[in-house]
Design an enzyme around this catalytic site. Structure first.
Site, mmCIF file in Angstrom:
data_model
loop_
_atom_site.group_PDB
_atom_site.id
_atom_site.type_symbol
_atom_site.label_atom_id
_atom_site.label_comp_id
_atom_site.label_asym_id
_atom_site.label_seq_id
_atom_site.Cartn_x
_atom_site.Cartn_y
_atom_site.Cartn_z
ATOM 1 N N ASP A 184 -9.654 -3.844 -5.898
ATOM 2 C CA ASP A 184 -9.112 -2.870 -4.955
ATOM 3 C C ASP A 184 -9.839 -1.538 -5.151
ATOM 4 O O ASP A 184 -9.744 -0.907 -6.215
ATOM 5 C CB ASP A 184 -7.610 -2.700 -5.197
ATOM 6 N N HIS A 223 -8.176 -4.374 -1.366
ATOM 7 C CA HIS A 223 -6.917 -3.762 -0.956
ATOM 8 C C HIS A 223 -6.267 -4.503 0.211
ATOM 9 O O HIS A 223 -5.036 -4.617 0.286
ATOM 10 C CB HIS A 223 -7.178 -2.303 -0.566
ATOM 11 N N SER A 261 0.837 -1.203 0.000
ATOM 12 C CA SER A 261 0.000 0.000 0.000
ATOM 13 C C SER A 261 0.875 1.258 0.000
ATOM 14 O O SER A 261 1.677 1.450 -0.915
ATOM 15 C CB SER A 261 -0.962 -0.031 1.187
#
Length: 467
Positions: free
Chosen positions: A380, A415, A231
């Protein structure tokens, strides 16, 4: 194809940590303690039967004081973030969903809390620099792997939307990799509002430099070092890696320039040729750092010491991502404040790995990059997969061959699923297997995990997750 099935760790007795003092030098004493401690996770019944209770010593009081300090840090960061961010309805709703997500997954998180605070295989909060939060955690491999010689090394940088990142978020990934013989260093770094993106890059570069210089003390193999970012950590590590390659290309020696005499020769440089041009690790702490002229490249370290890079759900184009995140509650003015340059002005384009690769990456600099693997879920919602696709295309445009730079799309993954929900669910942990595959030189790995909690709760948590 190989399969491994095992039982996860339970809370470990921290009484196994070596006690006593040594007259050796700090470096040799540290290495001796690490190599002599028994890292096996499961205790045999009666291991400590009949052992008298140890009275509390100042050392043990310090042990608990450090753990309370970590709990206080997490609480203080959460409060600071709340007062700074939750001025809008969207952020408040996401906060409520995040709290619900955490409560639902509490059975799994509680297991990781026990491991994180009490495992003898985890050395916590080791300083690597002088700035706030310049600390790292070390996940030591089990004893059976140590007996085989130096272990491969993973430097892991967690995510957290540049605002709520913390090294403890890497506990699940660090534990499972270390169970398979990998020495894991999980870096912490300043988050906003404590620091801007430039401060985060400085912390990460400082941490990587420290690990490269000290990994041998923990039984790490300097020829098997891999960098993994997830991330926001994927964004920061990608940017740091590109910056180091660019500035080392500028200051390249005549020998490395001859190897890169043409675009094709530079990009197709073999791994042995790439290694031959790098700066020896032993010089990292004995020679002054090279002056840096590349944004995000301070302090300097040689990217040719890395054998691979893995980016998981990373953010690579901040310009296009800014509008997307604004709609999801991370407002443009706040995002611009995070992504400021040395003079305090927003620099979204300059801090976007995709745009840096597209406009600045030369074939000579690209030749210094290790093999790269980009993992991203096509469901995501925080960072759309288009971000990862654009990054791969920019790297290809710079001349990096497809065999050296691969994008793997996770069908239907969000995600957080590769790093949180999937490992807790049990069965195959695809992200860990992909990292192990790179470490093992492309050999397929299939590791089957026991579930940490019921799948139905994980499904509900995934549906509620704000990310």
């Amino acid at each position: 194809m190989e399969g491994i099935k095992y039982s996860d760790d339970s809370a470990e007795d921290f009484g196994k940590i070596i006690r006593g003092r040594s007259l050796e030098s700090p470096a040799h004493s540290l290495r001796r303690r690490i190599l002599s401690v028994d890292y096996e996770d499961e205790e045999e019944p009666g291991d400590y039967a009949g052992e008298p209770a140890m009275p509390e010593t100042p050392k043990e009081l310090h042990f608990w004081a450090r753990r309370l300090a970590d709990l206080w840090l997490i609480s203080a960061l959460a409060l600071q973030l709340y007062t700074y961010l939750f001025s809008g309805v969207r952020w408040f709703l996401k906060f409520i969903r995040l709290v619900a997500f955490t409560i639902i997954l509490l059975p799994g998180f509680s297991q990781m809390v026990l491991f994180y605070f009490f495992s003898p295989r985890l050395q916590r909060s080791i300083p690597f620099g002088t700035k706030p939060r310049n600390r790292l955690d070390v996940y030591l491999p089990r004893k059976k792997w140590r007996r085989r010689g130096p272990c491969p090394v993973v430097i892991y940088v967690t995510g957290g939307c540049w605002t709520i990142g913390y090294k403890a978020w890497g506990a699940l990934f660090g534990r499972r990799l270390s169970q398979r013989g990998v020495l894991v260093f999980c870096l912490d770094y300043r988050n906003f509002p404590q620091g801007s993106c430039m401060d985060m890059l400085q912390d990460i570069n400082t941490g990587i430099t420290w690990v490269l210089a000290n990994l041998h003390l923990y039984g790490g193999d300097p020829e098997e070092v891999f960098l993994v970012g997830q991330s926001a950590g994927g964004h920061l590590t990608s940017l740091a890696l590109l910056a180091q390659a660019l500035q080392h290309e500028e200051a390249s020696s005549p020998s490395s320039s001859s190897l890169a005499s043409s675009n094709k020769e530079a990009v197709e440089m073999t791994e042995e040729e790439r290694k031959s041009t790098r700066r020896p690790i032993r010089e990292i702490n004995t020679k002054p750092p090279t002056p840096t002229t590349v944004l995000g490249g301070s302090p300097t370290w040689d990217p040719r010491h890395l054998k691979g890079f893995v980016g998981v759900s990373g953010a690579y184009n901040l310009v296009t991502l800014s509008d997307h995140l604004h709609k999801r509650g991370l407002y443009r003015n706040l995002f611009a404040s995070i992504m400021t340059g040395p003079k305090g002005t927003p620099m979204l384009a300059e801090l976007s790995p995709s745009l840096v690769a597209d406009t600045q990456l030369t074939p000579a600099a690209a030749a210094m990059l290790p093999p790269m693997l980009i993992l991203h879920g096509d469901a995501d919602k925080s960072v759309p997969i288009k971000n990862a696709r654009e990054y791969i295309l920019a790297l290809y445009k710079a001349g990096i061959p497809q065999s050296k730079c691969i994008l793997k799309e996770y069908v239907g993954k969000t995600h957080t699923q590769p790093i949180i929900e999937d490992p807790m669910r049990g069965g195959r942990d695809e992200m860990m297997d992909e990292v192990l595959k790179m470490i093992k030189g492309g050999r397929e790995c299939v590791n089957v995990q026991f579930a940490m909690m019921p799948s139905v709760l994980i499904d509900v948590a995934t549906w509620i997750c704000p990310f």
